[in-house]
Design an enzyme around this catalytic site. Structure first.
Site, PDB file in Angstrom:
ATOM      1  N   GLY A   1     -10.942  11.165  16.386  1.00 16.45           N
ATOM      2  CA  GLY A   1     -12.215  11.325  17.078  1.00 16.45           C
ATOM      3  C   GLY A   1     -12.333  12.706  17.685  1.00 16.45           C
ATOM      4  O   GLY A   1     -11.340  13.417  17.857  1.00 16.45           O
TER       5      GLY A   1
ATOM      6  N   LYS B   1       1.426  13.290   8.089  1.00 15.13           N
ATOM      7  CA  LYS B   1       1.834  13.265   9.499  1.00 15.13           C
ATOM      8  C   LYS B   1       3.315  12.931   9.631  1.00 15.13           C
ATOM      9  O   LYS B   1       4.026  13.488  10.484  1.00 15.13           O
ATOM     10  CB  LYS B   1       0.980  12.261  10.272  1.00 15.13           C
ATOM     11  CG  LYS B   1      -0.458  12.734  10.435  1.00 15.13           C
ATOM     12  CD  LYS B   1      -1.345  11.620  10.912  1.00 15.13           C
ATOM     13  CE  LYS B   1      -2.753  12.135  11.176  1.00 15.13           C
ATOM     14  NZ  LYS B   1      -3.730  11.050  11.310  1.00 15.13           N
TER      15      LYS B   1
ATOM     16  N   ASP C   1      -2.622  10.726   4.235  1.00 16.02           N
ATOM     17  CA  ASP C   1      -2.744  11.345   5.558  1.00 16.02           C
ATOM     18  C   ASP C   1      -1.566  10.934   6.445  1.00 16.02           C
ATOM     19  O   ASP C   1      -0.973  11.765   7.143  1.00 16.02           O
ATOM     20  CB  ASP C   1      -4.073  10.936   6.205  1.00 16.02           C
ATOM     21  CG  ASP C   1      -4.233  11.490   7.613  1.00 16.02           C
ATOM     22  OD1 ASP C   1      -4.726  12.621   7.757  1.00 16.02           O
ATOM     23  OD2 ASP C   1      -3.838  10.786   8.573  1.00 16.02           O
TER      24      ASP C   1
ATOM     25  N   VAL D   1      -0.888  15.423  14.642  1.00 12.11           N
ATOM     26  CA  VAL D   1      -0.302  14.079  14.533  1.00 12.11           C
ATOM     27  C   VAL D   1      -0.657  13.256  15.768  1.00 12.11           C
ATOM     28  O   VAL D   1      -0.416  13.694  16.895  1.00 12.11           O
ATOM     29  CB  VAL D   1       1.243  14.141  14.426  1.00 12.11           C
ATOM     30  CG1 VAL D   1       1.812  12.778  14.084  1.00 12.11           C
ATOM     31  CG2 VAL D   1       1.693  15.155  13.401  1.00 12.11           C
TER      32      VAL D   1
HETATM   33  N1  LIG Z   1     -11.741  14.088  12.780  1.00 12.19           N
HETATM   34  C1  LIG Z   1     -10.613  13.685  13.385  1.00 12.19           C
HETATM   35  O1  LIG Z   1     -10.591  12.660  14.101  1.00 12.19           O
HETATM   36  C2  LIG Z   1      -9.345  14.475  13.237  1.00 12.19           C
HETATM   37  C3  LIG Z   1      -8.206  14.041  13.927  1.00 12.19           C
HETATM   38  C4  LIG Z   1      -7.020  14.798  13.843  1.00 12.19           C
HETATM   39  C5  LIG Z   1      -7.006  15.952  13.058  1.00 12.19           C
HETATM   40  N2  LIG Z   1      -8.143  16.322  12.375  1.00 12.19           N
HETATM   41  C6  LIG Z   1      -8.074  17.554  11.574  1.00 12.19           C
HETATM   42  O2  LIG Z   1      -8.958  18.512  12.133  1.00 12.19           O
HETATM   43  C7  LIG Z   1      -9.454  19.360  11.114  1.00 12.19           C
HETATM   44  C8  LIG Z   1     -10.988  19.367  11.170  1.00 12.19           C
HETATM   45  O3  LIG Z   1     -11.447  18.061  10.939  1.00 12.19           O
HETATM   46  P1  LIG Z   1     -12.964  17.645  11.242  1.00 12.19           P
HETATM   47  O4  LIG Z   1     -12.979  16.155  11.240  1.00 12.19           O
HETATM   48  O5  LIG Z   1     -13.488  18.363  12.438  1.00 12.19           O
HETATM   49  O6  LIG Z   1     -13.696  18.199   9.917  1.00 12.19           O
HETATM   50  P2  LIG Z   1     -15.280  18.372   9.688  1.00 12.19           P
HETATM   51  O7  LIG Z   1     -16.050  17.548  10.633  1.00 12.19           O
HETATM   52  O8  LIG Z   1     -15.497  18.185   8.235  1.00 12.19           O
HETATM   53  O9  LIG Z   1     -15.551  19.912  10.070  1.00 12.19           O
HETATM   54  C9  LIG Z   1     -15.082  20.967   9.298  1.00 12.19           C
HETATM   55  C10 LIG Z   1     -15.701  22.243   9.822  1.00 12.19           C
HETATM   56  O10 LIG Z   1     -15.114  23.333   9.125  1.00 12.19           O
HETATM   57  C11 LIG Z   1     -16.129  24.137   8.561  1.00 12.19           C
HETATM   58  N3  LIG Z   1     -15.625  24.667   7.300  1.00 12.19           N
HETATM   59  C12 LIG Z   1     -15.195  23.975   6.217  1.00 12.19           C
HETATM   60  N4  LIG Z   1     -14.746  24.813   5.273  1.00 12.19           N
HETATM   61  C13 LIG Z   1     -14.882  26.065   5.776  1.00 12.19           C
HETATM   62  C14 LIG Z   1     -14.585  27.361   5.292  1.00 12.19           C
HETATM   63  N5  LIG Z   1     -14.056  27.539   4.085  1.00 12.19           N
HETATM   64  N6  LIG Z   1     -14.850  28.420   6.104  1.00 12.19           N
HETATM   65  C15 LIG Z   1     -15.370  28.246   7.306  1.00 12.19           C
HETATM   66  N7  LIG Z   1     -15.673  27.042   7.845  1.00 12.19           N
HETATM   67  C16 LIG Z   1     -15.430  25.968   7.082  1.00 12.19           C
HETATM   68  C17 LIG Z   1     -17.332  23.253   8.365  1.00 12.19           C
HETATM   69  O11 LIG Z   1     -18.479  24.072   8.372  1.00 12.19           O
HETATM   70  P3  LIG Z   1     -19.983  23.441   8.305  1.00 12.19           P
HETATM   71  O12 LIG Z   1     -20.173  22.795   9.650  1.00 12.19           O
HETATM   72  O13 LIG Z   1     -20.863  24.608   8.109  1.00 12.19           O
HETATM   73  O14 LIG Z   1     -19.967  22.468   7.174  1.00 12.19           O
HETATM   74  C18 LIG Z   1     -17.210  22.353   9.599  1.00 12.19           C
HETATM   75  O15 LIG Z   1     -17.810  22.956  10.712  1.00 12.19           O
HETATM   76  C19 LIG Z   1      -8.871  18.836   9.796  1.00 12.19           C
HETATM   77  O16 LIG Z   1      -7.716  19.561   9.485  1.00 12.19           O
HETATM   78  C20 LIG Z   1      -8.517  17.399  10.137  1.00 12.19           C
HETATM   79  O17 LIG Z   1      -7.464  16.901   9.342  1.00 12.19           O
HETATM   80  C21 LIG Z   1      -9.299  15.617  12.453  1.00 12.19           C
END
Ligand SMILES: NC(=O)c1ccc[n+]([C@@H]2O[C@H](COP(=O)([O-])OP(=O)(O)OC[C@H]3O[C@@H](n4cnc5c(N)ncnc54)[C@H](OP(=O)(O)O)[C@@H]3O)[C@@H](O)[C@H]2O)c1
Length: 348
Positions: free
Chosen positions: A328, A230, A226, A157
């Protein structure tokens, strides 16, 4: 991944696991990292950069031992590791030398499996996954407690802003009456771009995706889901109640047009997506995620781009506002790293 789970057996299993003896490695904190995407790569970089500093301060070497991804053949930045990357989740979850699982794969059910299996294996868990937490938080906390390990989720969050710790402290020392804020960085980025640069909704969305603010599937962001997820986590910490996103009266930004932005701008207002939870006189919680036209003088009007803001009103402390980057790679990785520090403090 090849994980097996049975939701219905979990409570029985918890009751059978009261005799807990948690394994701890003494001088090394070994981490299994799930996900090397936007947040996971930031976490890899931050923990590597902080490794020496952590060792000097805590006498513990923080090592990312193994990383699980979905697609091993994916092209990644050259500074990211290759030799410790796998697609086999069990090599992390069944490795007894791994103390902590950091879950950053997103989504609901696979991530839930990772978290549950890790907690059952008596590994600490750090996650940024508000979707899983919004539906499962009380049960997962119970599972962590019964297994004598920690479940930390600061990054779930408001990204880098330590809102959950603030709520925990206020809830104990005071009485929280309401909270409201901008808790979704990507929709705030889109609304800000439309307001300040006059771009269309679609152009603003594209830019948010390029900057890594949007989830892989942006539906949750733009539909307000989303923010509702949160809000569920915030409410748990502020009021000790568990509501799921299904209980939140939710509206997104998908119907906001450039004309709406212009009209409100001429009236001296800005449109923001506001999540709120307020206790009424009878102790009922009123919860919603809605777009609102706020006057420029409003404290949230200047919360721009991917920034988040949360106003907490407590009976004795009155209003308090927290503000900072809510999305980010590095802001979110910073919150994950703060959870690692919390673990190091406990072991110090
Ligand atoms: N982005 C933000 O700003 C942000 C902010 C707060 C919270 N979050 C949270 O942080 C988490 C990650 O977000 P993100 O933005 O980093 O996502 P992302 O860029 O889509 O990255 C997801 C990663 O997880 C891997 N993955 C997906 N499914 C998988 C599985 N079944 N087994 C193993 N690895 C798997 C993917 O592998 P590959 O690389 O091989 O595709 C990738 O490396 C989420 O829960 C999101 O809600 C994100």
């Amino acid at each position: 991944m090849n994980l097996i789970i049975d939701d219905h057996e979990i409570d029985n299993e918890i009751d059978n696991e009261l005799d807990v003896s948690v394994r701890r490695s003494t001088q090394t904190l070994r981490i299994g990292l799930f996900g090397l995407g936007v947040v996971g790569s930031g976490v890899w970089r931050m923990l590597l950069a902080k490794r020496g500093e952590f060792y000097d301060k805590f006498g513990i070497d923080v090592e990312i031992a193994r990383i699980c991804v979905r697609d091993i053949a994916k092209e990644r930045d050259t500074d990211l590791p290759k030799d410790i990357v796998t697609t086999d989740a069990s090599t992390l979850l069944n490795d007894e030398t791994i103390d902590v699982i950091i879950e950053l794969i997103g989504g609901r059910y696979e991530a839930l499996e990772v978290i549950e299996q890790a907690l059952r294996a008596r590994k600490h868990v750090i996650t940024a996954n508000k979707l899983v937490l919004a539906y499962e938080l009380p049960r997962l906390r119970k599972l962590a407690d019964r297994n004598g390990v920690n479940l930390f989720y600061s990054a779930s969050v408001c990204g880098s802003v330590p809102v959950l710790r603030a709520l925990d402290d206020l809830r104990i020392g005071d009485t929280i009456l309401s909270l409201q804020g901008i808790v979704n960085g990507s929709t705030n980025f889109v609304l800000t771009s439309m307001t300040n640069s006059g771009v269309t909704y679609e152009e603003a969305l594209r830019e948010a995706r390029t900057r890594g603010f949007l989830e892989a599937d942006p539906t949750f962001d733009i539909s307000g889901q989303d923010a509702a997820q949160k809000l569920s986590v915030l409410i748990y910490h502020a009021f000790g109640r568990h509501i799921t996103p299904n209980d939140v009266d939710t509206e997104g930004i998908e119907n906001i047009t450039a004309d709406d932005i212009l009209r409100e701008s001429k009236n001296g207002n800005v449109i923001k997506l506001i999540a709120s939870a307020t206790l009424d006189g009878s102790g009922e919680l009123n919860v919603s995620v809605r777009t609102k036209a706020l006057p420029l003088s409003h404290v949230f009007a200047s919360t721009s781009d991917e920034f988040n803001a949360l106003e907490i009103i407590a009976r004795h402390a009155g209003p308090q506002i927290l503000h900072g980057k809510g999305a980010g790679s590095f802001p979110t990785a910073s919150a994950v790293t703060s959870d690692v520090v919390e673990l190091l403090r406990e072991q110090y």
